[in-house]
Design a protein around this motif. Structure first.
Motif, mmCIF file in Angstrom:
data_model
loop_
_atom_site.group_PDB
_atom_site.id
_atom_site.type_symbol
_atom_site.label_atom_id
_atom_site.label_comp_id
_atom_site.label_asym_id
_atom_site.label_seq_id
_atom_site.Cartn_x
_atom_site.Cartn_y
_atom_site.Cartn_z
ATOM 1 N N LEU A 18 39.562 31.042 21.723
ATOM 2 C CA LEU A 18 38.403 31.114 22.621
ATOM 3 C C LEU A 18 38.622 30.430 23.970
ATOM 4 C CD1 LEU A 18 35.426 30.750 20.135
ATOM 5 C CD2 LEU A 18 36.337 32.810 21.177
ATOM 6 N N VAL B 44 32.280 29.525 26.609
ATOM 7 C CA VAL B 44 32.730 28.382 25.797
ATOM 8 C C VAL B 44 33.142 27.205 26.676
ATOM 9 C CG1 VAL B 44 34.503 27.589 24.163
ATOM 10 C CG2 VAL B 44 33.343 29.762 23.777
ATOM 11 N N SER C 292 37.201 31.484 27.655
ATOM 12 C CA SER C 292 35.882 32.125 27.627
ATOM 13 C C SER C 292 34.987 31.347 28.582
ATOM 14 C CB SER C 292 35.303 32.056 26.208
ATOM 15 O OG SER C 292 33.891 32.099 26.247
ATOM 16 N N PHE D 223 28.645 29.307 18.828
ATOM 17 C CA PHE D 223 29.333 28.813 20.026
ATOM 18 C C PHE D 223 29.005 27.347 20.318
ATOM 19 C CE2 PHE D 223 29.357 33.447 20.686
ATOM 20 C CZ PHE D 223 30.724 33.627 20.815
#
Length: 515
Positions: free
Chosen positions: A366, A372, A369, A258
Protein backbone atom coordinates in the motif's frame (compact mmCIF):
# COMPACT_ATOMS: atom_id res chain seq x y z
CA UNK A 1 -26.30 19.73 -2.54
CA UNK A 2 -23.68 19.82 0.24
CA UNK A 3 -20.78 17.35 0.18
CA UNK A 4 -21.34 14.37 2.50
CA UNK A 5 -18.92 14.43 5.45
CA UNK A 6 -17.35 11.10 6.43
CA UNK A 7 -15.37 10.79 9.66
CA UNK A 8 -13.52 7.66 10.84
CA UNK A 9 -13.64 6.33 14.41
CA UNK A 10 -10.67 8.50 15.43
CA UNK A 11 -12.48 11.65 14.32
CA UNK A 12 -10.32 12.18 11.22
CA UNK A 13 -12.33 13.43 8.25
CA UNK A 14 -12.00 11.27 5.14
CA UNK A 15 -11.77 13.36 1.96
CA UNK A 16 -13.41 12.27 -1.31
CA UNK A 17 -10.03 12.07 -3.06
CA UNK A 18 -6.34 12.22 -2.11
CA UNK A 19 -3.21 13.41 -3.82
CA UNK A 20 0.40 12.91 -2.78
CA UNK A 21 1.26 14.19 0.73
CA UNK A 22 5.04 13.89 0.68
CA UNK A 23 7.03 11.77 -1.76
CA UNK A 24 8.12 8.52 -0.13
CA UNK A 25 11.86 8.10 -0.58
CA UNK A 26 12.07 5.82 2.46
CA UNK A 27 12.66 2.11 1.97
CA UNK A 28 11.45 -0.82 4.12
CA UNK A 29 13.91 -1.93 6.80
CA UNK A 30 15.39 1.54 7.29
CA UNK A 31 14.69 4.34 9.77
CA UNK A 32 11.95 5.33 10.64
CA UNK A 33 10.50 1.98 9.47
CA UNK A 34 7.12 3.32 8.27
CA UNK A 35 7.22 0.75 5.47
CA UNK A 36 8.15 -2.21 7.66
CA UNK A 37 11.03 -3.32 9.88
CA UNK A 38 12.54 -5.85 7.44
CA UNK A 39 13.84 -5.16 3.93
CA UNK A 40 12.07 -8.24 2.56
CA UNK A 41 9.17 -8.54 5.08
CA UNK A 42 7.00 -11.61 4.30
CA UNK A 43 8.97 -12.53 1.19
CA UNK A 44 11.71 -13.61 3.60
CA UNK A 45 9.65 -14.88 6.55
CA UNK A 46 5.92 -14.96 7.27
CA UNK A 47 4.48 -13.51 10.45
CA UNK A 48 4.18 -15.99 13.36
CA UNK A 49 0.69 -17.51 13.34
CA UNK A 50 -0.34 -17.76 16.99
CA UNK A 51 -3.61 -18.97 18.45
CA UNK A 52 -4.36 -17.66 21.94
CA UNK A 53 -5.49 -20.61 24.04
CA UNK A 54 -5.78 -21.73 27.62
CA UNK A 55 -8.69 -22.94 29.73
CA UNK A 56 -9.55 -25.32 32.54
CA UNK A 57 -6.59 -27.35 33.82
CA UNK A 58 -3.05 -27.48 32.47
CA UNK A 59 -3.76 -30.99 31.12
CA UNK A 60 -6.80 -29.79 29.10
CA UNK A 61 -4.90 -26.79 27.71
CA UNK A 62 -1.96 -29.05 26.78
CA UNK A 63 -4.32 -31.09 24.57
CA UNK A 64 -5.45 -27.89 22.77
CA UNK A 65 -1.81 -26.82 22.25
CA UNK A 66 -0.93 -30.15 20.63
CA UNK A 67 -4.05 -29.85 18.44
CA UNK A 68 -3.08 -26.31 17.30
CA UNK A 69 0.56 -27.29 16.65
CA UNK A 70 -0.69 -30.20 14.52
CA UNK A 71 -2.89 -27.74 12.56
CA UNK A 72 0.09 -25.53 11.68
CA UNK A 73 0.29 -22.97 14.49
CA UNK A 74 3.85 -21.60 14.64
CA UNK A 75 3.84 -20.28 18.21
CA UNK A 76 1.81 -20.79 21.37
CA UNK A 77 -0.04 -18.00 23.16
CA UNK A 78 -1.13 -18.76 26.72
CA UNK A 79 -4.30 -17.39 28.33
CA UNK A 80 -4.30 -17.57 32.15
CA UNK A 81 -7.37 -17.61 34.37
CA UNK A 82 -8.25 -14.59 36.52
CA UNK A 83 -6.89 -15.93 39.84
CA UNK A 84 -3.51 -16.63 38.18
CA UNK A 85 -3.50 -13.11 36.73
CA UNK A 86 -4.08 -11.45 40.11
CA UNK A 87 -1.89 -13.66 42.25
CA UNK A 88 -4.31 -16.05 43.97
CA UNK A 89 -4.01 -19.82 44.15
CA UNK A 90 -7.03 -21.84 43.00
CA UNK A 91 -7.91 -22.75 46.62
CA UNK A 92 -8.10 -19.08 47.74
CA UNK A 93 -11.61 -17.83 48.60
CA UNK A 94 -11.20 -15.00 46.04
CA UNK A 95 -10.77 -17.63 43.28
CA UNK A 96 -14.22 -19.15 43.66
CA UNK A 97 -16.18 -19.20 40.39
CA UNK A 98 -13.18 -18.13 38.30
CA UNK A 99 -10.79 -21.10 38.26
CA UNK A 100 -10.00 -22.18 34.69
CA UNK A 101 -12.70 -19.92 33.22
CA UNK A 102 -11.00 -17.30 31.02
CA UNK A 103 -7.72 -19.17 30.83
CA UNK A 104 -5.68 -21.95 32.36
CA UNK A 105 -5.15 -22.23 36.13
CA UNK A 106 -1.45 -22.25 37.06
CA UNK A 107 -0.73 -22.64 40.78
CA UNK A 108 2.86 -23.91 40.74
CA UNK A 109 5.70 -25.21 38.60
CA UNK A 110 3.88 -28.59 38.67
CA UNK A 111 1.08 -27.09 36.52
CA UNK A 112 3.62 -25.56 34.14
CA UNK A 113 5.24 -28.99 33.69
CA UNK A 114 1.86 -30.44 32.67
CA UNK A 115 0.96 -27.44 30.48
CA UNK A 116 3.99 -27.94 28.23
CA UNK A 117 4.20 -31.73 28.45
CA UNK A 118 5.61 -33.10 25.18
CA UNK A 119 6.55 -29.60 23.93
CA UNK A 120 10.23 -28.61 23.70
CA UNK A 121 10.52 -24.99 24.83
CA UNK A 122 13.74 -24.44 22.90
CA UNK A 123 11.94 -25.23 19.61
CA UNK A 124 8.88 -22.96 19.90
CA UNK A 125 8.13 -19.37 20.88
CA UNK A 126 5.59 -18.81 23.62
CA UNK A 127 3.65 -15.65 24.32
CA UNK A 128 2.14 -15.34 27.80
CA UNK A 129 -0.63 -12.83 28.43
CA UNK A 130 0.28 -12.09 32.02
CA UNK A 131 0.98 -8.79 33.78
CA UNK A 132 0.98 -8.37 37.58
CA UNK A 133 2.32 -11.92 38.07
CA UNK A 134 4.50 -11.92 34.91
CA UNK A 135 7.71 -12.27 36.95
CA UNK A 136 6.39 -15.48 38.58
CA UNK A 137 5.10 -17.09 35.36
CA UNK A 138 8.32 -16.23 33.54
CA UNK A 139 10.30 -17.80 36.41
CA UNK A 140 8.18 -20.96 36.06
CA UNK A 141 8.84 -21.05 32.30
CA UNK A 142 12.61 -20.60 32.84
CA UNK A 143 12.58 -23.30 35.57
CA UNK A 144 10.82 -25.71 33.19
CA UNK A 145 13.26 -24.90 30.36
CA UNK A 146 16.13 -25.68 32.74
CA UNK A 147 14.49 -29.01 33.67
CA UNK A 148 14.17 -29.83 29.95
CA UNK A 149 17.88 -29.13 29.54
CA UNK A 150 17.27 -26.18 27.19
CA UNK A 151 19.90 -23.53 26.50
CA UNK A 152 18.40 -20.47 28.23
CA UNK A 153 20.23 -18.20 25.77
CA UNK A 154 18.07 -19.73 23.00
CA UNK A 155 14.58 -19.81 24.53
CA UNK A 156 12.35 -17.15 23.06
CA UNK A 157 8.92 -15.73 23.61
CA UNK A 158 7.13 -12.81 25.20
CA UNK A 159 5.50 -11.90 28.50
CA UNK A 160 2.94 -9.13 28.30
CA UNK A 161 4.20 -7.54 31.56
CA UNK A 162 2.53 -4.19 30.73
CA UNK A 163 1.09 -2.99 34.03
CA UNK A 164 0.30 0.61 33.01
CA UNK A 165 -2.54 -0.41 30.69
CA UNK A 166 -3.96 -2.54 33.54
CA UNK A 167 -4.51 0.61 35.63
CA UNK A 168 -5.88 2.45 32.60
CA UNK A 169 -8.06 -0.14 30.92
CA UNK A 170 -8.13 -3.67 32.24
CA UNK A 171 -7.83 -4.03 36.01
CA UNK A 172 -5.63 -7.06 36.77
CA UNK A 173 -3.06 -5.12 38.79
CA UNK A 174 -1.96 -6.08 42.32
CA UNK A 175 0.65 -3.61 43.59
CA UNK A 176 0.77 0.21 43.31
CA UNK A 177 2.25 1.71 40.09
CA UNK A 178 5.76 2.51 41.37
CA UNK A 179 6.66 -0.94 42.83
CA UNK A 180 5.03 -2.49 39.75
CA UNK A 181 7.41 -0.48 37.55
CA UNK A 182 10.32 -1.65 39.73
CA UNK A 183 9.36 -5.33 39.14
CA UNK A 184 9.22 -4.68 35.38
CA UNK A 185 12.67 -3.09 35.27
CA UNK A 186 14.03 -5.98 37.39
CA UNK A 187 12.72 -8.34 34.67
CA UNK A 188 14.37 -6.19 31.92
CA UNK A 189 17.70 -6.32 33.73
CA UNK A 190 17.57 -10.05 34.57
CA UNK A 191 16.50 -11.20 31.09
CA UNK A 192 19.08 -9.07 29.27
CA UNK A 193 21.73 -11.23 30.97
CA UNK A 194 20.06 -14.63 31.45
CA UNK A 195 17.48 -15.04 28.64
CA UNK A 196 18.59 -12.51 25.99
CA UNK A 197 16.15 -13.67 23.28
CA UNK A 198 13.10 -13.19 25.50
CA UNK A 199 10.80 -10.22 24.81
CA UNK A 200 10.47 -8.78 28.31
CA UNK A 201 7.36 -6.70 27.69
CA UNK A 202 4.54 -6.48 25.19
CA UNK A 203 3.32 -2.91 25.48
CA UNK A 204 -0.35 -3.31 24.84
CA UNK A 205 -2.78 -1.12 23.00
CA UNK A 206 -5.09 -4.10 22.62
CA UNK A 207 -6.89 -3.72 25.94
CA UNK A 208 -7.02 0.06 25.66
CA UNK A 209 -8.96 -0.43 22.43
CA UNK A 210 -11.13 -3.17 23.93
CA UNK A 211 -12.06 -0.72 26.71
CA UNK A 212 -13.48 1.60 24.03
CA UNK A 213 -10.69 3.89 22.84
CA UNK A 214 -10.38 5.17 19.30
CA UNK A 215 -7.54 3.99 17.03
CA UNK A 216 -5.64 7.25 17.67
CA UNK A 217 -6.02 6.89 21.45
CA UNK A 218 -4.82 3.28 21.26
CA UNK A 219 -1.74 4.47 19.34
CA UNK A 220 -1.04 7.46 21.59
CA UNK A 221 -1.57 5.83 25.00
CA UNK A 222 0.40 2.72 24.03
CA UNK A 223 3.42 4.69 22.85
CA UNK A 224 3.18 7.00 25.89
CA UNK A 225 3.29 3.88 28.12
CA UNK A 226 6.24 2.61 26.09
CA UNK A 227 8.02 5.89 26.72
CA UNK A 228 7.41 5.50 30.48
CA UNK A 229 9.01 2.02 30.42
CA UNK A 230 12.02 3.36 28.50
CA UNK A 231 12.49 6.14 31.05
CA UNK A 232 12.13 3.77 34.03
CA UNK A 233 14.78 1.45 32.57
CA UNK A 234 17.11 4.37 31.81
CA UNK A 235 16.74 5.61 35.41
CA UNK A 236 17.80 2.13 36.57
CA UNK A 237 20.98 2.61 34.52
CA UNK A 238 20.14 0.06 31.79
CA UNK A 239 21.49 0.50 28.24
CA UNK A 240 18.70 1.49 25.83
CA UNK A 241 20.56 -0.17 22.94
CA UNK A 242 20.31 -3.48 24.82
CA UNK A 243 16.91 -3.51 26.57
CA UNK A 244 14.92 -1.65 23.87
CA UNK A 245 15.62 -4.50 21.42
CA UNK A 246 13.53 -6.80 23.65
CA UNK A 247 10.48 -4.56 23.89
CA UNK A 248 7.56 -5.57 21.73
CA UNK A 249 4.07 -4.18 21.22
CA UNK A 250 0.58 -5.65 21.04
CA UNK A 251 -2.09 -3.90 18.99
CA UNK A 252 -5.75 -4.44 18.26
CA UNK A 253 -7.10 -4.54 14.73
CA UNK A 254 -10.65 -3.30 14.21
CA UNK A 255 -12.97 -3.09 11.23
CA UNK A 256 -11.94 0.16 9.52
CA UNK A 257 -9.44 -1.30 7.10
CA UNK A 258 -7.36 1.73 6.10
CA UNK A 259 -7.47 3.41 9.52
CA UNK A 260 -5.88 0.29 11.06
CA UNK A 261 -3.16 0.03 8.39
CA UNK A 262 -2.31 3.73 8.83
CA UNK A 263 -2.18 3.21 12.63
CA UNK A 264 0.45 0.46 12.29
CA UNK A 265 2.56 2.53 9.88
CA UNK A 266 2.39 5.60 12.15
CA UNK A 267 3.26 3.50 15.22
CA UNK A 268 6.54 2.30 13.69
CA UNK A 269 7.55 5.79 12.62
CA UNK A 270 6.66 7.41 15.96
CA UNK A 271 8.45 4.77 18.05
CA UNK A 272 11.60 5.11 15.92
CA UNK A 273 11.69 8.83 16.74
CA UNK A 274 10.86 8.29 20.46
CA UNK A 275 13.68 5.77 20.95
CA UNK A 276 16.14 7.91 18.97
CA UNK A 277 15.31 10.97 21.08
CA UNK A 278 15.96 8.94 24.26
CA UNK A 279 19.39 7.89 23.01
CA UNK A 280 18.95 4.67 20.98
CA UNK A 281 21.51 4.52 18.16
CA UNK A 282 21.20 0.81 17.25
CA UNK A 283 18.53 0.37 14.55
CA UNK A 284 17.21 -2.79 16.24
CA UNK A 285 16.56 -0.74 19.40
CA UNK A 286 14.56 1.77 17.31
CA UNK A 287 12.31 -0.82 15.64
CA UNK A 288 8.72 -1.30 16.76
CA UNK A 289 7.96 -5.02 16.55
CA UNK A 290 4.35 -5.94 17.22
CA UNK A 291 1.82 -8.72 17.64
CA UNK A 292 -1.75 -8.14 16.49
CA UNK A 293 -4.99 -9.66 17.66
CA UNK A 294 -8.23 -9.11 15.79
CA UNK A 295 -10.78 -7.07 17.74
CA UNK A 296 -12.61 -9.09 20.38
CA UNK A 297 -15.05 -6.26 21.06
CA UNK A 298 -16.02 -6.14 17.35
CA UNK A 299 -17.43 -9.69 17.51
CA UNK A 300 -21.18 -9.99 17.80
CA UNK A 301 -23.27 -12.64 19.55
CA UNK A 302 -25.93 -11.96 16.91
CA UNK A 303 -25.33 -13.88 13.64
CA UNK A 304 -21.92 -15.13 14.88
CA UNK A 305 -20.82 -16.47 11.48
CA UNK A 306 -20.59 -12.83 10.33
CA UNK A 307 -17.55 -12.70 12.63
CA UNK A 308 -15.63 -14.92 10.17
CA UNK A 309 -15.80 -12.02 7.66
CA UNK A 310 -14.88 -9.42 10.29
CA UNK A 311 -11.85 -11.43 11.44
CA UNK A 312 -10.68 -11.94 7.83
CA UNK A 313 -10.93 -8.20 7.11
CA UNK A 314 -9.02 -7.36 10.30
CA UNK A 315 -6.35 -10.02 9.72
CA UNK A 316 -5.75 -8.71 6.19
CA UNK A 317 -5.33 -5.16 7.56
CA UNK A 318 -2.80 -6.42 10.14
CA UNK A 319 -0.78 -8.18 7.44
CA UNK A 320 -0.85 -5.15 5.12
CA UNK A 321 0.17 -3.07 8.15
CA UNK A 322 3.28 -5.26 8.63
CA UNK A 323 2.61 -7.26 11.81
CA UNK A 324 5.24 -9.68 13.18
CA UNK A 325 2.74 -12.11 14.65
CA UNK A 326 -1.02 -12.50 14.55
CA UNK A 327 -3.85 -14.11 16.51
CA UNK A 328 -7.22 -14.41 14.81
CA UNK A 329 -10.30 -14.67 17.04
CA UNK A 330 -12.81 -17.50 16.88
CA UNK A 331 -16.22 -16.58 15.41
CA UNK A 332 -17.96 -17.83 18.57
CA UNK A 333 -15.99 -15.72 21.10
CA UNK A 334 -18.88 -13.34 21.80
CA UNK A 335 -20.62 -16.43 23.24
CA UNK A 336 -17.85 -18.44 24.93
CA UNK A 337 -14.21 -19.48 24.73
CA UNK A 338 -13.58 -20.73 21.17
CA UNK A 339 -14.52 -24.29 20.29
CA UNK A 340 -11.95 -26.40 18.46
CA UNK A 341 -13.82 -25.83 15.17
CA UNK A 342 -13.76 -22.04 15.62
CA UNK A 343 -10.05 -22.08 16.55
CA UNK A 344 -9.30 -24.07 13.40
CA UNK A 345 -11.19 -21.72 11.03
CA UNK A 346 -9.42 -18.76 12.71
CA UNK A 347 -6.02 -20.32 12.00
CA UNK A 348 -7.06 -21.28 8.44
CA UNK A 349 -7.97 -17.59 7.86
CA UNK A 350 -4.32 -16.67 8.40
CA UNK A 351 -3.09 -19.54 6.25
CA UNK A 352 -5.36 -18.55 3.34
CA UNK A 353 -4.12 -14.94 3.53
CA UNK A 354 -0.49 -16.12 3.69
CA UNK A 355 -0.57 -18.69 0.91
CA UNK A 356 -3.44 -17.74 -1.41
CA UNK A 357 -4.05 -13.97 -1.40
CA UNK A 358 -0.80 -12.71 -2.95
CA UNK A 359 -0.45 -9.88 -0.41
CA UNK A 360 2.84 -11.36 0.85
CA UNK A 361 4.47 -11.23 -2.61
CA UNK A 362 5.66 -7.64 -2.33
CA UNK A 363 7.10 -5.89 0.69
CA UNK A 364 4.75 -2.93 1.20
CA UNK A 365 1.72 -3.24 -1.12
CA UNK A 366 0.00 0.00 0.00
CA UNK A 367 3.01 2.34 -0.07
CA UNK A 368 2.40 5.34 -2.31
CA UNK A 369 -1.37 5.19 -1.89
CA UNK A 370 -2.25 8.88 -1.55
CA UNK A 371 -4.97 7.97 0.93
CA UNK A 372 -2.82 5.67 3.11
CA UNK A 373 0.13 8.09 3.18
CA UNK A 374 -2.07 11.06 4.13
CA UNK A 375 -3.99 9.06 6.72
CA UNK A 376 -0.71 7.82 8.28
CA UNK A 377 0.43 11.45 8.66
CA UNK A 378 -2.91 12.49 10.19
CA UNK A 379 -2.97 9.56 12.66
CA UNK A 380 0.57 10.48 13.71
CA UNK A 381 -0.32 14.15 14.23
CA UNK A 382 -3.43 13.33 16.31
CA UNK A 383 -1.55 10.75 18.44
CA UNK A 384 1.39 13.15 18.95
CA UNK A 385 -1.02 15.77 20.36
CA UNK A 386 -2.06 13.27 23.05
CA UNK A 387 1.55 12.28 23.82
CA UNK A 388 2.55 15.94 24.16
CA UNK A 389 -0.29 16.46 26.70
CA UNK A 390 0.81 13.36 28.67
CA UNK A 391 4.45 14.54 28.64
CA UNK A 392 3.35 17.86 30.17
CA UNK A 393 1.62 15.91 32.98
CA UNK A 394 4.92 14.11 33.68
CA UNK A 395 4.29 10.93 31.69
CA UNK A 396 1.94 7.95 31.66
CA UNK A 397 2.17 7.03 35.37
CA UNK A 398 1.02 10.54 36.35
CA UNK A 399 -1.62 10.63 33.56
CA UNK A 400 -3.05 7.33 34.86
CA UNK A 401 -2.88 8.33 38.54
CA UNK A 402 -4.81 11.53 37.71
CA UNK A 403 -7.46 9.55 35.74
CA UNK A 404 -6.80 11.45 32.49
CA UNK A 405 -6.23 8.40 30.26
CA UNK A 406 -9.16 6.46 31.79
CA UNK A 407 -11.52 9.43 31.25
CA UNK A 408 -10.48 9.85 27.60
CA UNK A 409 -11.14 6.15 26.92
CA UNK A 410 -14.49 6.26 28.74
CA UNK A 411 -15.64 9.28 26.71
CA UNK A 412 -14.72 7.53 23.42
CA UNK A 413 -16.50 4.31 24.50
CA UNK A 414 -19.64 6.28 25.37
CA UNK A 415 -19.58 8.11 22.03
CA UNK A 416 -19.26 4.79 20.14
CA UNK A 417 -22.22 3.29 22.04
CA UNK A 418 -24.37 6.34 21.28
CA UNK A 419 -23.56 5.95 17.56
CA UNK A 420 -24.56 2.26 17.64
CA UNK A 421 -27.83 3.01 19.43
CA UNK A 422 -28.68 5.88 17.08
CA UNK A 423 -27.64 3.68 14.10
CA UNK A 424 -25.39 6.44 12.76
CA UNK A 425 -22.73 3.69 12.87
CA UNK A 426 -23.89 0.41 11.32
CA UNK A 427 -23.16 -2.94 12.92
CA UNK A 428 -24.42 -5.67 10.60
CA UNK A 429 -26.81 -8.04 12.36
CA UNK A 430 -27.06 -5.76 15.41
CA UNK A 431 -28.67 -2.47 14.34
CA UNK A 432 -29.26 -3.28 10.64
CA UNK A 433 -29.93 -6.49 8.69
CA UNK A 434 -31.16 -8.13 11.90
CA UNK A 435 -33.15 -11.34 12.15
CA UNK A 436 -35.83 -12.28 14.64
CA UNK A 437 -34.74 -15.80 15.60
CA UNK A 438 -31.07 -16.44 16.18
CA UNK A 439 -29.67 -19.92 15.59
CA UNK A 440 -28.35 -21.25 18.89
CA UNK A 441 -24.70 -22.24 18.55
CA UNK A 442 -22.92 -24.83 20.65
CA UNK A 443 -20.89 -22.93 23.26
CA UNK A 444 -17.70 -24.10 24.93
CA UNK A 445 -18.37 -24.99 28.58
CA UNK A 446 -15.95 -25.05 31.52
CA UNK A 447 -16.74 -27.51 34.31
CA UNK A 448 -17.11 -26.06 37.84
CA UNK A 449 -15.24 -29.06 39.32
CA UNK A 450 -11.88 -27.62 38.20
CA UNK A 451 -11.43 -25.59 41.39
CA UNK A 452 -11.64 -28.76 43.49
CA UNK A 453 -9.16 -30.60 41.20
CA UNK A 454 -6.66 -27.72 41.45
CA UNK A 455 -7.17 -27.31 45.23
CA UNK A 456 -6.56 -31.03 45.82
CA UNK A 457 -3.36 -30.82 43.77
CA UNK A 458 -2.14 -27.87 45.89
CA UNK A 459 -2.78 -29.90 49.09
CA UNK A 460 -0.75 -32.84 47.73
CA UNK A 461 2.04 -30.51 46.57
CA UNK A 462 2.35 -28.92 50.03
CA UNK A 463 2.77 -32.30 51.70
CA UNK A 464 5.32 -33.59 49.16
CA UNK A 465 7.62 -30.57 48.71
CA UNK A 466 10.46 -29.49 51.01
CA UNK A 467 8.58 -26.89 53.08
CA UNK A 468 11.72 -25.72 54.91
CA UNK A 469 13.30 -24.84 51.55
CA UNK A 470 10.09 -23.00 50.49
CA UNK A 471 10.05 -21.01 53.73
CA UNK A 472 13.72 -20.05 53.32
CA UNK A 473 13.20 -19.03 49.66
CA UNK A 474 10.18 -16.86 50.53
CA UNK A 475 12.06 -15.20 53.40
CA UNK A 476 14.97 -14.36 51.08
CA UNK A 477 12.54 -13.04 48.44
CA UNK A 478 10.98 -10.74 51.05
CA UNK A 479 14.42 -9.37 52.00
CA UNK A 480 15.28 -8.75 48.32
CA UNK A 481 11.94 -7.01 47.66
CA UNK A 482 12.52 -4.79 50.73
CA UNK A 483 15.90 -3.68 49.35
CA UNK A 484 17.13 -2.54 45.91
CA UNK A 485 18.17 -6.09 44.96
CA UNK A 486 16.82 -7.60 41.72
CA UNK A 487 14.03 -9.96 42.79
CA UNK A 488 14.02 -12.28 39.74
CA UNK A 489 16.67 -14.78 40.97
CA UNK A 490 14.79 -15.08 44.28
CA UNK A 491 11.45 -15.71 42.54
CA UNK A 492 13.15 -18.38 40.39
CA UNK A 493 14.52 -20.15 43.49
CA UNK A 494 11.08 -20.08 45.18
CA UNK A 495 9.42 -21.47 42.04
CA UNK A 496 12.01 -24.27 41.73
CA UNK A 497 11.29 -25.21 45.36
CA UNK A 498 7.59 -25.46 44.34
CA UNK A 499 6.35 -22.39 46.20
CA UNK A 500 2.91 -21.55 44.80
CA UNK A 501 2.05 -18.48 42.75
CA UNK A 502 -0.16 -17.20 45.59
CA UNK A 503 2.56 -17.64 48.21
CA UNK A 504 5.04 -15.63 46.13
CA UNK A 505 2.48 -12.90 45.31
CA UNK A 506 1.58 -12.66 49.02
CA UNK A 507 5.23 -12.05 49.97
CA UNK A 508 5.34 -9.18 47.46
CA UNK A 509 1.97 -7.87 48.74
CA UNK A 510 3.44 -7.78 52.25
CA UNK A 511 6.28 -5.54 51.03
CA UNK A 512 4.64 -3.41 48.32
CA UNK A 513 1.01 -3.29 49.49
CA UNK A 514 -2.02 -3.51 47.19
CA UNK A 515 -3.41 -0.85 44.87
Amino acid sequence: MSEKKIVNSSGIEIKPVYTMSNPQKEMPGSFPFTRGIQKDMYRGKLWTMRQYAGFSTAAESNKRYHYLLNQGTMGLSVAFDLPTQIGYDSDHEMSEGEVGKVGVAIDSLKDMEVLFDGIELEKITTSMTINATASILLAMYIALAKKQGADLKQISGTIQNDILKEYAARGTYIYPPKPSMRIITDIFEYCSKEVPKWNTISISGYHIREAGSTAVQELAFTLANGKAYLRAALEKGLDINVFAKRLSFFFNCHNNFFEEIAKFRAARRMWAHITKELGATDEKAQMLRFHTQTGGSTLTAQQPLNNVIRVTNQAMAAVLGGTQSLHTNGYDEALSLPTEAAAKIALRTQQVIAFESGVTDTVDPLAGSFFVENLTDEMERAAQDYIDKIDVMGGSVEAIESGYIQNEIAAAAYQYQVEIEEASRILVGVNKFTQEAETVMEAFQIDESIRKIQSDQISVLKTERNNAAVEKALKELKAAASSETNIMPFILTAVEDYATLGEIADVLRSVFGEY
